[in-house]
Design an enzyme around this catalytic site. Structure first.
Site, mmCIF file in Angstrom:
data_model
loop_
_atom_site.group_PDB
_atom_site.id
_atom_site.type_symbol
_atom_site.label_atom_id
_atom_site.label_comp_id
_atom_site.label_asym_id
_atom_site.label_seq_id
_atom_site.Cartn_x
_atom_site.Cartn_y
_atom_site.Cartn_z
ATOM 1 N N LYS A 31 60.089 45.080 -3.270
ATOM 2 C CA LYS A 31 59.531 43.784 -3.655
ATOM 3 C C LYS A 31 59.562 42.867 -2.437
ATOM 4 O O LYS A 31 60.543 42.869 -1.685
ATOM 5 C CB LYS A 31 60.349 43.187 -4.803
ATOM 6 C CG LYS A 31 59.782 41.894 -5.378
ATOM 7 C CD LYS A 31 60.567 41.421 -6.603
ATOM 8 C CE LYS A 31 59.982 40.151 -7.194
ATOM 9 N NZ LYS A 31 60.717 39.685 -8.394
ATOM 10 N N SER A 50 58.153 38.629 -12.761
ATOM 11 C CA SER A 50 57.540 38.411 -11.466
ATOM 12 C C SER A 50 57.402 39.674 -10.617
ATOM 13 O O SER A 50 56.619 39.675 -9.663
ATOM 14 C CB SER A 50 58.366 37.382 -10.685
ATOM 15 O OG SER A 50 59.635 37.905 -10.350
ATOM 16 N N SER A 90 62.335 39.411 -14.958
ATOM 17 C CA SER A 90 61.325 39.793 -13.961
ATOM 18 C C SER A 90 61.331 41.269 -13.554
ATOM 19 O O SER A 90 60.409 41.712 -12.878
ATOM 20 C CB SER A 90 61.469 38.937 -12.700
ATOM 21 O OG SER A 90 60.907 37.665 -12.924
#
Lengths: 484, 99
Positions: free
Chosen positions: A76, A151, A175
């Protein structure tokens, strides 16, 4: 090849049935083929990845390897990677090349994993749909023009489309788990403090936690083995032994006590999702688990407490983006005040500003007690609810998300978007570990179920999910059009 | 408590964010909705409940006051939008007497 799990690929590498360079090229080719549409990567590390793969192959040849050596992993874009852009999905950090390595990515490097790229995400991890990224929305591979969740939407989409063998995510209010559910993969948010936050760009420091996003629970266990552990560079990272998370995956779940909160049964859940959850409960019961109803009266209000606490912490954490030391600076500032204000107004996106404003208001003189203090008290009540429930049960089961994926642009009202995290937020507030794994399909879209466990019981969650995945095939499904 | 465009300007000043007229109205509406939503917290009596600041009830660990990090001053300054002679450069803060 795309049907192989990380565990299977790890064996194939060690048996020299395939080299890491071949495997890395395989995923790079898939990224090339599919990611123009999905937009799950912000940065693809072609050359860097192939160099890492060569080094991994050398390690395997010399016998000095780990389970993740040579495995292509997507990180990420919230984890700082030395020499490689770390944007956090924001214009503010579009030009930011971290001068140091996060502990998490450092651990992957040490294990010999191959970093194939940095994944797309909601700006500063604020969002539940990945629509808030400066680099554009991410597509869910399961249906055209739908969101992957957020997210960690890029990571979820990439793993679901098999553009990487595994990915990392971070979870402040859901998330990791919510996008895992919406994309049909397995995602684990560890206990707060299990995984180091050093070099993981801060959103809400008392809630943020990194974790694995993978095809299966077994893969998640292997990845968590690399991520977990004490780190002196993060004072909130707990100094506690890390077990081998793969060692008890095959334990029977006979006699396991699963709590289902009565408050959730009555909640606003899409009928098709509720049906999948009921089926899952039946399956787990047939596997020998005992289902009990538990009371969690305060979890309903968790969402409210979260939307004070998280923005409050964010407004403080994001004060550092001022155009002085790194990141974006506005053109031609008239004076210092103008530079701060224009840098921030131009550099941050809409949702980030909304949260900074909410947090600033909640912390401002005269409102602190009514909002922030009250929210921290509610947080305590939620934590007590769990404490009480874990006296009677081993894990707590809920849907991960009240709905399946939705169309890009369909949810316009911020509050409606916040509501998608209603089941995942309480675990963050209490600091407990939670896992989401695929448990069915509703109208050809994946549904995820969530299990929350007691502190540091990640192994238990992975065990239950793994056992469920021995009985069912939901985790093996590949979205149409993504076969080789 | 209703937040209006004026209040948004005030909060924006604290947060170092500026908004045009249209944005002020939008953010006022957003914040009011959020504050209305979190109002449900008041349905719960929290008298005497200790606020929970940390998810795990542990004390902050301490370490020896020793240098552990290398000097990365140059690497850090390279990231700056503007730097000179080992210093960060920002717009002039103190005005010249003559001007």
């Amino acid at each position: 090849m795309e049907h192989k799990t990380l565990a299977e690929l790890s064996k194939a590498l060690q048996n020299k049935e395939i080299s890491s360079v071949e495997l890395t090229q395989f995923y790079l080719d898939r990224i090339n083929k599919f990611d123009e549409k999905l937009n799950s990567f912000i940065t693809v590390c072609d050359e860097h990845a192939l160099n890492m793969a060569k080094a991994a192959d050398a390690r395997i040849q010399s016998g000095n390897f780990t389970a993740l050596t040579g495995i292509p992993v997507a990180q990420k874009d919230i984890f700082c990677t030395q020499g490689i852009k770390t944007s956090c999905g924001s214009k503010m950090l579009d030009n930011f090349i971290a001068p140091y390595e996060s502990t998490v990515t450092h651990k992957f490097n040490e294990a010999g994993a191959v970093m194939i790229g940095k994944t797309n995400m909601d700006e500063f991890a604020m969002g539940s749909s990945n629509e808030n990224s400066y680099y554009g929305a991410v597509q869910n591979p399961w249906k055209n023009n739908t969101v992957p969740g957020g997210s960690s939407g890029g990571s979820a989409s990439a793993v679901a489309a098999r553009l990487a063998a595994a990915a990392t995510g971070t979870d402040t209010g859901g998330s990791i788990r919510q996008p895992a559910a919406l994309c049909g993969i397995t995602g684990l948010k560890p206990t707060y403090g299990r995984v180091s936050r050093y070099g993981m760009i801060a959103f809400a420091s008392s809630l943020d936690q990194g974790g694995p996003m993978t095809q299966t629970a077994e893969d998640a266990a292997m990845v968590l083995n690399v991520m977990a552990g004490h780190d002196v560079k993060d004072s909130t990272c707990i100094n506690k032994d890390v077990p081998d998370y793969t060692s008890n995956l095959n334990d029977s779940i006979k006699g396991l006590r699963i709590g289902v909160p009565e408050e959730y049964i009555a909640g606003d859940i899409e009928a098709d999702v509720a049906k999948c959850i009921e089926e899952t409960i039946k399956t787990l019961r047939s596997m020998g688990a005992e289902i009990k109803t538990v009371k969690m009266p305060h979890t309903k209000v968790g969402l409210s407490a979260y939307y004070i606490i998280a923005p409050a912490e964010a407004s403080s954490n994001l004060a550092r983006y001022d155009g002085v030391r790194y990141g974006y600076r506005c053109n031609d500032p008239k004076n210092l005040e103008d530079m701060y204000t224009r840098t921030r107004s131009e550099g941050f996106g809409d949702e980030v500003k909304r949260r900074i404003m909410t947090g600033t208001y909640a912390l401002s003189a005269g409102y602190y007690d009514a909002y922030y203090l009250k929210a921290q008290q509610i947080r305590k009540l939620i934590s007590e609810d769990y404490k009480q429930a874990f006296k009677d049960v081993d894990v707590i089961l809920t849907p991960t998300s009240p709905s399946t994926t939705f169309e890009i642009g369909a949810v316009k009202d911020p509050i409606s978007m916040y509501l998608t995290d209603v089941f995942t937020i309480p675990a963050n507030l209490a600091g407990l570990p939670g896992i989401s794994f695929p448990c069915g399909m509703a109208n050809n879209l994946p549904v995820g179920v969530q299990l929350v466990g007691n502190y540091f019981e990640e192994a238990k969650l992975l065990n239950v999910a793994h056992q469920y995945q021995q009985e069912t095939n939901w985790h093996t499904m590949l979205p149409e059009g993504y076969s080789a | 408590m209703q937040i209006d465009a004026n209040e948004i300007q005030k909060i924006g000043k604290l947060a170092k964010l500026s908004f045009d007229k249209k944005e002020q109205e939008k953010y006022a509406e957003n914040l009011n909705k959020i504050l209305d939503f979190v109002e449900q917290m008041n349905q719960y009596d929290t008298t005497g409940i200790t606020p929970m600041a940390h998810p795990l009830d542990i004390a902050q660990p301490m370490r020896k006051d020793a240098v552990t990090e290398p000097d990365v001053r140059e690497d850090m300054l390279k990231l700056a939008p503007e730097a000179n002679a080992g210093l960060y450069v920002v717009p002039q803060v103190i005005e010249d007497k003559e001007s």
